[in-house]
Design an enzyme around this catalytic site. Structure first.
Site, PDB file in Angstrom:
ATOM      1  N   SER A 135       1.033  -1.095  -0.050  1.00  0.00           N
ATOM      2  CA  SER A 135      -0.025   0.105   0.043  1.00  0.00           C
ATOM      3  C   SER A 135       0.863   1.075   0.004  1.00  0.00           C
ATOM      4  O   SER A 135       2.167   1.198   0.131  1.00  0.00           O
ATOM      5  CB  SER A 135      -0.736  -0.126   1.394  1.00  0.00           C
ATOM      6  OG  SER A 135      -1.538   1.261   1.383  1.00  0.00           O
ATOM      7  N   TYR A 186      -2.945  -1.040  10.032  1.00  0.00           N
ATOM      8  CA  TYR A 186      -3.149  -1.335   8.519  1.00  0.00           C
ATOM      9  C   TYR A 186      -1.595  -0.819   7.950  1.00  0.00           C
ATOM     10  O   TYR A 186      -0.879  -1.744   7.364  1.00  0.00           O
ATOM     11  CB  TYR A 186      -4.034  -0.396   7.873  1.00  0.00           C
ATOM     12  CG  TYR A 186      -4.375  -0.609   6.215  1.00  0.00           C
ATOM     13  CD1 TYR A 186      -5.136  -1.539   5.879  1.00  0.00           C
ATOM     14  CD2 TYR A 186      -3.654   0.245   5.329  1.00  0.00           C
ATOM     15  CE1 TYR A 186      -5.094  -1.743   4.430  1.00  0.00           C
ATOM     16  CE2 TYR A 186      -3.628  -0.035   4.058  1.00  0.00           C
ATOM     17  CZ  TYR A 186      -4.364  -1.023   3.534  1.00  0.00           C
ATOM     18  OH  TYR A 186      -4.451  -0.926   2.443  1.00  0.00           O
TER      19      TYR A 186
HETATM   20  P1  NDP Z   1     -11.693  -5.238  -1.226  1.00  0.00           P
HETATM   21  O1  NDP Z   1     -12.505  -5.060   0.072  1.00  0.00           O
HETATM   22  O2  NDP Z   1     -12.566  -5.217  -2.512  1.00  0.00           O
HETATM   23  O3  NDP Z   1     -10.937  -6.710  -1.301  1.00  0.00           O
HETATM   24  C1  NDP Z   1     -10.488  -7.041  -0.002  1.00  0.00           C
HETATM   25  C2  NDP Z   1     -10.618  -8.759  -0.233  1.00  0.00           C
HETATM   26  O4  NDP Z   1     -10.010  -9.432   0.774  1.00  0.00           O
HETATM   27  C3  NDP Z   1     -11.997  -9.217  -0.366  1.00  0.00           C
HETATM   28  O5  NDP Z   1     -12.164  -9.931  -1.683  1.00  0.00           O
HETATM   29  C4  NDP Z   1     -12.221 -10.151   0.742  1.00  0.00           C
HETATM   30  O6  NDP Z   1     -12.839 -11.341   0.530  1.00  0.00           O
HETATM   31  C5  NDP Z   1     -10.570 -10.491   1.131  1.00  0.00           C
HETATM   32  N1  NDP Z   1     -10.543 -10.801   2.482  1.00  0.00           N
HETATM   33  C6  NDP Z   1     -10.680 -10.062   3.671  1.00  0.00           C
HETATM   34  N2  NDP Z   1     -10.728 -10.887   4.752  1.00  0.00           N
HETATM   35  C7  NDP Z   1     -10.632 -12.155   4.237  1.00  0.00           C
HETATM   36  C8  NDP Z   1     -10.412 -13.145   5.005  1.00  0.00           C
HETATM   37  N3  NDP Z   1     -10.264 -13.400   6.173  1.00  0.00           N
HETATM   38  N4  NDP Z   1     -10.340 -14.410   4.418  1.00  0.00           N
HETATM   39  C9  NDP Z   1     -10.349 -14.505   2.929  1.00  0.00           C
HETATM   40  N5  NDP Z   1     -10.350 -13.215   2.274  1.00  0.00           N
HETATM   41  C10 NDP Z   1     -10.496 -12.041   2.942  1.00  0.00           C
HETATM   42  O7  NDP Z   1     -10.650  -4.189  -1.239  1.00  0.00           O
HETATM   43  P2  NDP Z   1      -9.442  -3.941  -2.041  1.00  0.00           P
HETATM   44  O8  NDP Z   1      -9.698  -4.616  -3.764  1.00  0.00           O
HETATM   45  O9  NDP Z   1      -9.200  -2.454  -2.361  1.00  0.00           O
HETATM   46  O10 NDP Z   1      -8.119  -4.487  -1.352  1.00  0.00           O
HETATM   47  C11 NDP Z   1      -7.271  -5.448  -2.095  1.00  0.00           C
HETATM   48  C12 NDP Z   1      -5.878  -5.432  -1.521  1.00  0.00           C
HETATM   49  O11 NDP Z   1      -5.576  -4.206  -1.764  1.00  0.00           O
HETATM   50  C13 NDP Z   1      -5.721  -5.227   0.223  1.00  0.00           C
HETATM   51  O12 NDP Z   1      -4.740  -6.028   0.707  1.00  0.00           O
HETATM   52  C14 NDP Z   1      -5.816  -3.827   0.421  1.00  0.00           C
HETATM   53  O13 NDP Z   1      -5.184  -3.559   1.702  1.00  0.00           O
HETATM   54  C15 NDP Z   1      -4.834  -3.385  -0.738  1.00  0.00           C
HETATM   55  N6  NDP Z   1      -4.868  -2.096  -1.116  1.00  0.00           N
HETATM   56  C16 NDP Z   1      -6.297  -1.410  -1.546  1.00  0.00           C
HETATM   57  C17 NDP Z   1      -5.914   0.003  -1.851  1.00  0.00           C
HETATM   58  C18 NDP Z   1      -7.107   0.614  -2.331  1.00  0.00           C
HETATM   59  O14 NDP Z   1      -7.038   1.988  -2.519  1.00  0.00           O
HETATM   60  N7  NDP Z   1      -8.465   0.074  -2.435  1.00  0.00           N
HETATM   61  C19 NDP Z   1      -4.753   0.711  -1.590  1.00  0.00           C
HETATM   62  C20 NDP Z   1      -3.628   0.062  -1.225  1.00  0.00           C
HETATM   63  C21 NDP Z   1      -3.685  -1.453  -0.893  1.00  0.00           C
HETATM   64  P3  NDP Z   1     -14.436 -11.643   0.975  1.00  0.00           P
HETATM   65  O15 NDP Z   1     -15.138 -10.484   0.792  1.00  0.00           O
HETATM   66  O16 NDP Z   1     -14.683 -12.980   0.564  1.00  0.00           O
HETATM   67  O17 NDP Z   1     -14.083 -11.584   2.251  1.00  0.00           O
END
Ligand code: NDP
Length: 257
Positions: free
Chosen positions: A147, A160
């Site tokens: 991130s 985070y």
């Molecule tokens: P989303 O919330 O769309 O995606 C997060 C994903 O993580 C979901 O698909 C969710 O699946 C999964 N997840 C969370 N907890 C669990 C768990 N316990 N077991 C399995 N799966 C889990 O957000 P983003 O696409 O934005 O995030 C994806 C990555 O990108 C993350 O690591 C985030 O920190 C990182 N990121 C995002 C940024 C942004 O601006 N959006 C910036 C920087 C980094 P489910 O719904 O099935 O739980």
């Protein structure tokens, strides 16, 4: 014989945690378009169904596997099942993530552990589970999602930022340890991307939307599709001599003075 490019992923098998939505799905689509078989892994089945139909509509070989990254056994089972079903595992993307937005003095231990375990420890579990399969297959690619908070701090995001700083350092250490096995381990540092995660952030952090726009030279928020290309690059032979690196995909956010 068909010509191959350094970005060809045919015959490769990829496992994307949290691939059922957001950035994970954006990367899964890129890998599938480059020819990989893609397993999207997560908890939310309704989201996974929708993601799978999008992937399959493009002709991709895609599957959903249930995964709770908070459980070590779940990580091992989901990855072992994938390797068994497809006969190999070449690419792991440690993408699952969450946040709890509060000043440090208000955080509970439970909230701290939830964020650290979801964002960081999960990548340890999944990488460890993937290692024997990659080693047996002659190599592999692990991509950790960091991130901007791998680099910067934020008053409302201490667990985070801690997890995202550490996941980049983890990638460097695993890169050094597993180079001998032809496994490359790199990180992607997304800027501010339009997903469910940041929809919540925009509701909780006043002024966030406009602050991001003002600081981003590209003058827009990122979209999940912005991650398709970098995922293919880091998963493909094109990046075979790149390991331990962290690539910002942020529209210039991190280089703006
Ligand atoms: P989303 O919330 O769309 O995606 C997060 C994903 O993580 C979901 O698909 C969710 O699946 C999964 N997840 C969370 N907890 C669990 C768990 N316990 N077991 C399995 N799966 C889990 O957000 P983003 O696409 O934005 O995030 C994806 C990555 O990108 C993350 O690591 C985030 O920190 C990182 N990121 C995002 C940024 C942004 O601006 N959006 C910036 C920087 C980094 P489910 O719904 O099935 O739980």
């Amino acid at each position: 014989m068909a010509a191959t490019t350094p970005f060809d992923l045919s015959k490769r098998v990829a496992f994307v945690t949290g691939g059922n939505g957001g950035i994970g799905l954006g990367m899964a689509k890129g890998l599938a378009a480059a020819g990989a078989s893609v397993v999207i892994a997560g908890r939310n089945k309704a989201k996974a169904e929708a993601a799978l139909s999008e992937l399959k509509a493009t002709g991709a070989a895609a599957e959903f596997v249930e995964l709770d990254v908070l459980q070590e056994a779940s990580c091992h089972q989901a990855i072992d099942r994938t390797a068994q079903k497809f006969g190999r595992l070449d690419i792991l993307i440690n993408n699952a993530g969450t946040s709890v937005r509060k000043p440090p003095e208000q955080l509970t231990a439970e909230e701290w552990h939830l964020v650290l375990n979801t964002n960081l420890t999960s990548a340890f579990f999944c990488s460890q589970a993937a290692y024997p399969h990659m080693k047996r297959g002659g190599g592999g690619k692990i991509i950790n999602i960091g991130s901007m908070m791998s680099v910067f701090g934020a008053s409302y995001a201490s667990p985070y930022a801690s997890s995202k700083g550490a996941i980049v350092q983890m990638a460097k250490s695993f890169a050094v340890a597993w180079a001998k096995d032809n496994i490359q381990v790199n990180s992607i540092l997304p800027g501010w991307i339009n997903t469910d995660l940041t929809k919540k952030a925009r509701e909780q952090v006043e002024g966030l939307h406009d602050k991001v726009l003002a600081r981003t030279p590209a003058q827009r928020w990122g979209e999940p599709g912005d991650f398709a290309g970098v995922a293919v690059f880091l998963a493909a032979p094109a990046s075979d001599f790149i390991t331990g690196a962290a690539i910002a995909v942020d529209g210039g956010y991190s280089v703006q003075a």
